[in-house]
Write a protein that holds these residues in place. Sequence first.
Motif, short mmCIF file in Angstrom:
data_model
loop_
_atom_site.label_atom_id
_atom_site.label_comp_id
_atom_site.label_asym_id
_atom_site.label_seq_id
_atom_site.Cartn_x
_atom_site.Cartn_y
_atom_site.Cartn_z
N LEU A 16 13.64 0.16 -1.60
CA LEU A 16 12.36 0.86 -1.47
C LEU A 16 12.19 1.48 -0.09
N PHE A 18 14.15 3.29 1.51
CA PHE A 18 14.66 4.66 1.59
C PHE A 18 13.58 5.69 1.27
N PRO A 19 12.87 5.59 0.14
CA PRO A 19 11.77 6.53 -0.09
C PRO A 19 10.63 6.35 0.91
N VAL A 20 10.41 5.13 1.36
CA VAL A 20 9.35 4.90 2.36
C VAL A 20 9.66 5.70 3.63
N GLY A 22 11.47 8.38 3.83
CA GLY A 22 11.28 9.79 3.50
C GLY A 22 9.82 10.20 3.53
N LEU A 23 8.95 9.34 3.00
CA LEU A 23 7.52 9.62 3.03
C LEU A 23 6.99 9.60 4.46
N ALA A 36 1.32 11.69 1.93
CA ALA A 36 2.60 10.98 2.03
C ALA A 36 2.47 9.76 2.93
N CYS A 40 3.30 6.05 1.80
CA CYS A 40 4.25 5.31 2.65
C CYS A 40 3.69 3.93 2.99
N LEU A 43 3.48 1.59 -0.12
CA LEU A 43 4.76 0.99 -0.48
C LEU A 43 5.22 -0.04 0.56
N THR A 74 15.50 10.05 9.57
CA THR A 74 14.74 11.02 8.78
C THR A 74 13.67 11.75 9.60
#
Length: 533
Positions: A16, A18-20, A22-23, A36, A40, A43, A74
Motif C-alpha cells: 500500500l 507504493f500508491p501512498v 504516489g498520492l 490526493a 494519502c 491510506l 516520487t
Amino acid sequence: MRKHSKIPEIKYPLLLLFPVAGLFALALEPFGFASAGFICIFLLLYFTKQLTIKSSWKYTFLSTLLFSSLVTLTSFYWIWNAIRNISGQGVFVSIILFLVYALLSFYKIGIVFFGSVFLTKQRTIKNSHFFLLVLPSLFLISDWICPMVFPVYWGDLFRNNILWRQMARFGVEVLGFVSIFSAALLYLMLLKSDKGIRHYFSYLIPIFCFFLINLYFLAESIPQGPTIHLALIQPNTPYAKREIQENEVWMTKTIQSVYDIGQEAIRNASKPIDLLVLPESAIPFLGTLDSQNPHTTYSKSFVDVTSNLVRTSNTPLVFNELVWDKGTRNTLTLLHPLNLSSERRYKQVLLPFGEYLPGEKQLPWLRNIFPETSNHIPGELTDVLSFQTKMGERVTFSSLICYEILYPDFLRKIINHSPSEFVLNLTNDSWFESLTESKQHAGAGRLRSIESGRPVVRVAVTGITTAFDPWGREMMGELQTFQKAIGYLDLPTVEKDRTTPYIEFGPGPWRIMVVFLLFFVFFHKSRADSTIK
C-alpha cells in the motif's frame, strides 16, 4: 474491523505504501491535488492500523525505510541533481549518496509508525481514541521534533486548496493536525457505516466546522498599508561551480547580462518603480563590501552595476551578494539612492551540504565528497529593512534568503523581533535544475504568507518568480522558468502591526495539547473494543 465495513482488507499492507507515495507526490507541486493529500493520509491511517495489528518492530522499521525511500523517489527526485552538482562526483557515487539520503530523508514517518505500535503494545486503545487522538498527535509531533535537510510538513499536502489551507493561520503544524483529524473522522465513519446515514453527522459536523473557520479567515478583511510598484528581475544565471569563478570571460558576460536586463526593466516600466529587486546568485561569488582580507569578494564591476542601476532609476535596489565579514556570508543588500548607502542582512539559516558541511571538523574527509559545498557563516537576528517610495512613504520588509523560507518558526521570530509590511525572499534554485523543485520551494512561500498574514514576494534567479497575498493567492502570473524575464507587481502591503494566531502564539499551545492527548490515552484505562479489531 466490522463485518460490514466498507474498508476492505489488504493481504499485503506493505504494498500500500507504493500508491501512498504516489498520492503524496500528487498532493505537492507541480500537481497540487489536495484531494490526493486526503486520500494519502487516509491510506496511511489504514496502514498504521495494520502495523499495530502486526506489532512487529522489524516490520515497522522496514515500513519506515520503504516509505522514506518511496516519497523521496516520487516527490523529491530532484535532490539527485543537487547531490550530483554539489558533490562533483561521478554517476555511481552520486547514486549511492542519493539512495542513502532517500532511506533516511523522510524518517519522520517513523514517529507515527513506532509511536502507534508502542502505544498499542502498552495499552488497549479504542479505535476512536487511536484515530482521533493518537494518530493526529503523532503526526504533529513528527513535524515538531524531526529536523530535515529540506523540511516538509504534513500540512504542505494541503496548501493548494484555497479554502482548506487558511487553517495555516494557526501554523502549518495545525493545518496538518486538522487535516489528519478530518481524514480520521472519515475513516471512522466508514468503519461504522452499517449503522446508517444518521450516524454520519457526528463525523461530518467537525469537518464542516473546520470549513467554516477557513471560510471566516478567507473572508477576513486585512488592514492595508501603502501599495508599492516592484520590478522583479529574473536574469536566468546558471549555477556556477568554483572553477567558473576564475573564468574572467564568463564572469564579465554574466555581469553585463545582469546590468542589461536591469536597464531594460527600468526603461520598460509603465510607472515609477518603488523597489528594484535582483535574485540570489544573479552575480555569483562576488560582493560590494570592500575588505583588506585576502579572501575578500569585493568586485569593482559589481559595485558599478548596482550603483548605476540605482542612479538611473533613482530607486532603491535589493540584490544578493557574497561578502567577507569575519568569513564568507550570503547577504541580502539594500542600496539606497541617497548617497548610495547600503544596508546588509546576513543569511541566518544555512543549507546543510550546500552552504556548510555538518560535522566537517570531526570528519574532514567529507570535503573530498562535497568539494562544491561553501563554507559560509550565519548572521544574527537584525531589525527590519525599510526604503522610501516615490510617494515619500516609508515601507518595511522582512528579508529571507532562499532556504530560510522553509522554516515557519524562523519567519515568526524575525517578525516578532521587528514587524514588517511584507516579506521578500531572494532565491536560487538553479542547482536543482528542476521545475518540480522550483514549484515546491515556491509553495512553501504560499504557507508562510498565510502564517504571517503578509504578502510574500519571491524573486528567483531562474524562476519561479511570483508573489502571494496574505491568503496564499498568487498576485502575479508566474514568470517562465529557465529564461530571462522581468515582472512588474503592484503590491498592496499590510500594516506593520498585522498579526495572526501563529505569529501571536506560535506552535507551543498545540504541541502542549498533543502531548496531553497522548498522556490521556496512555494512562486512560479502557477495555478492548470487542466489535472493532
